[in-house]
Write an enzyme that holds these catalytic residues in place. Structure first.
Site, PDB file in Angstrom:
ATOM      1  N   SER A 283       0.810  -1.216   0.000  1.00 50.72           N
ATOM      2  CA  SER A 283       0.000   0.000   0.000  1.00 50.72           C
ATOM      3  C   SER A 283       0.851   1.277   0.000  1.00 50.72           C
ATOM      4  CB  SER A 283      -0.951  -0.040   1.199  1.00 50.72           C
ATOM      5  OG  SER A 283      -1.911   0.972   1.134  1.00 50.72           O
ATOM      6  N   ASP A 294      10.347   4.995 -10.156  1.00 52.49           N
ATOM      7  CA  ASP A 294       9.905   5.532 -11.441  1.00 52.49           C
ATOM      8  C   ASP A 294      10.525   6.880 -11.772  1.00 52.49           C
ATOM      9  OD1 ASP A 294       8.389   3.297 -11.755  1.00 52.49           O
ATOM     10  OD2 ASP A 294       6.459   4.307 -11.897  1.00 52.49           O
ATOM     11  N   LYS A 308      -0.779  -4.208  -2.982  1.00 53.17           N
ATOM     12  CA  LYS A 308      -2.065  -3.660  -2.538  1.00 53.17           C
ATOM     13  C   LYS A 308      -2.187  -2.241  -3.088  1.00 53.17           C
ATOM     14  CE  LYS A 308      -5.004  -2.345   1.328  1.00 53.17           C
ATOM     15  NZ  LYS A 308      -5.334  -1.031   0.736  1.00 53.17           N
TER      16      LYS A 308
END
Length: 520
Positions: A283, A294, A308
């Site tokens: 999460s 990224d 999640k």
């Protein structure tokens, strides 16, 4: 109770465009509840009837939509809100007696004069020792509203008479940063256990301290971090990024896309970062990891994260209970959906995912993980290949070491033999150890776990029919058992930073992170 069902349903309907179909469904649900409550052959618990109906609806959806009772809501929120109200002690149960392991610094119990090693035997004249009271029941008696007074009966080793303390309850902070220390020259280590209301402030305080000690590189440990507040995760990720950098975005069927971006140039945008993750990193922790990966701000070391990536909206119900309803997905800056695949209503299959990963070899070998070309994405600056399909795949894979924790070690831990004997050892030797090792570094360099400590664990294991299969298993068990015991002693004499300072010396994850750091 029918009224409660109406109120709950109306609350949900208020979140959606009104329609005749919705009203028909509400009427149908209400008639069914009234029929069972009024006409069923046996008596029914209407509260449970309504709760079961709500749970039944949510169980047919995704794995993370859920219903919580009022008491469950309170317990669930405490770690995230950053505090609870109580007396401020860390304790453990030795047989049927509460033993204080540590008092919270500047907390109510420390102010009243309670010290580590004290046995609390009564609360407000009610005996809690020798009566086989559950740990949960004891905790409920110690906790209470801020400003209220609780009388504690205490037996202190070396003092004949029972002591009495009046402790005024107060807000007790719940830390979400588990550890922070300099792990190598110019390299800090910081471990976050979850993302709560106070996590960002804790993070910034520890980072300031590490920076003052010469930190220019950071190992950010998010292993076993199950997540928490999205905003806390976004705020922390933003401290490593530049103004406008995308951190995460959310989007759902009825919820338009929302971007979370760095509000300013991060305080630590120049610090080199390695993030540690494992199969229980989930999460909000995956959001931080995905944002750093990224945006090419650091390297990720470990194993594929949990996956999640569903956003739940909390819906408060009239009696204090809550529905957490999934409304959208999390996406990393490159467009990867964090959520791993699932089938609606197949909760058991979903819960077995990590076990299946172990069974299929994914946790031990990178080669057993296969990605389709359709799951290929690219980082935003260096255009490195990263993969979607659920969870965050690390840049550097570290296999799970299944040989470190032998079957014998796991059984000793599962039956609380290690924790119980550690408590006995600390209880007996605390003063001597404190006097002998005034500084942690001295302890770290000189302390050796005595054989009598190890023997106590082996003998207690034998009493509970926990024995090694053979001499070879025992020999495999002892090195890491000794390391764990040394770390537990350090924790009880100091705190969790000292625990991890010792345990990380043999961590394959940390060793790999430090190697990666050299090439950055």
């Amino acid at each position: 109770m029918t009224r409660q069902l109406f109120l709950a349903a109306l609350l949900l309907l208020n979140l959606l465009p009104a329609s005749a179909q919705h009203e028909d469904h509400l009427r149908k649900l209400s008639i069914a509840e009234m029929a069972v409550a009024s006409l069923y052959v046996d008596s029914v618990n209407e509260t449970k009837l309504v709760e079961d109906a709500i749970r039944g609806m949510l169980e047919k959806l995704d794995p993370h939509s859920s219903y919580s009772t009022p008491s469950e809501v309170k317990k669930m929120n405490e770690p995230l809100q950053g505090s609870f109200e109580g007396v401020g002690i860390q304790f453990n149960m030795m047989e049927d007696t509460l033993v204080v392991v540590q008092t919270i610094t500047k907390g109510p119990s420390e102010k009243a004069g309670i010290v580590a090693g004290d046995r609390i035997v009564s609360v407000n004249d009610t005996a809690i020792a020798g009566v086989k009271m559950s740990k949960e029941d004891i905790m409920s008696r110690l906790r209470g509203p801020k400003g209220t007074t609780v009388r504690l009966g205490v037996i202190r080793p070396g003092i004949k008479d029972r002591l009495q303390f009046k402790v005024v309850r107060d807000k007790i902070p719940v830390k979400s940063v588990d550890a922070a220390y300099m792990i190598a020259p110019q390299t800090g280590y910081l471990r976050i256990g979850n993302f709560g209301a106070t996590t960002y402030d804790e993070f910034m305080q520890h980072m300031e301290t590490l920076s003052s000690q010469g930190m220019t590189r950071l190992v950010l440990d998010l292993q076993e971090n199950g997540g928490g507040y999205l905003q806390a995760a976004a705020d922390i990720a933003g401290e490593f990024l530049n103004r406008g950098d995308l951190i995460v975005y959310t989007e759902g069927r009825r919820v338009p896309r929302r971007d979370y971006r760095a509000n300013s140039n991060g305080t630590y945008s120049g610090v080199k970062v390695v993030v540690l993750v494992d199969e229980y990193t989930a999460s909000a922790a995956e959001i931080v990891t995905g944002a750093i990966q990224d945006n090419d701000r650091g390297q990720v070391v470990g194993r594929r994260t949990f996956g999640k990536g569903l956003v739940q909206r909390p819906i408060d119900l009239p009696d204090g209970s809550m529905i957490r309803l999934t409304i959208s997905h999390y996406y990393t800056p490159s467009g990867r959906c964090i959520q791993k695949p699932y089938e609606k209503g197949k909760q058991k299959d979903y819960s077995m995912d990590v076990a299946n990963r172990l069974k299929h070899g994914e946790l031990m070998s990178k080669d057993s993980i296969h990605f389709a070309d359709s799951l290929k994405f690219y980082t935003l600056r260096e255009h490195r290949v990263v993969y979607g399909g659920g969870g965050i795949m690390p840049d550097h894979f570290v296999p799970l070491d299944t040989t470190r924790y032998t079957r014998f070690h796991r059984e000793l831990a599962a039956k609380s033999v290690i924790i119980t004997q550690n408590l006995r050892y600390i209880d007996k030797h605390r003063k001597q150890l404190k006097k002998q090792y005034r500084q942690f570094q001295q302890f770290k360099e000189q302390y050796q776990v005595p054989q009598e400590f190890v023997d106590a664990i082996l003998n207690e294991g034998k009493k509970q029919n926990i024995v090694p299969r053979d001499e070879a298993e025992l020999e495999k068990t002892l090195p890491f058992l000794r390391l764990q015991l040394k770390a537990l002693v350090a924790r009880d004499l100091w705190d969790m930073s000292e625990y991890f300072s010792i345990i990380n010396e043999q961590s394959d994850m940390v060793k790999q992170a430090l190697l990666v750091m050299k090439d950055m």
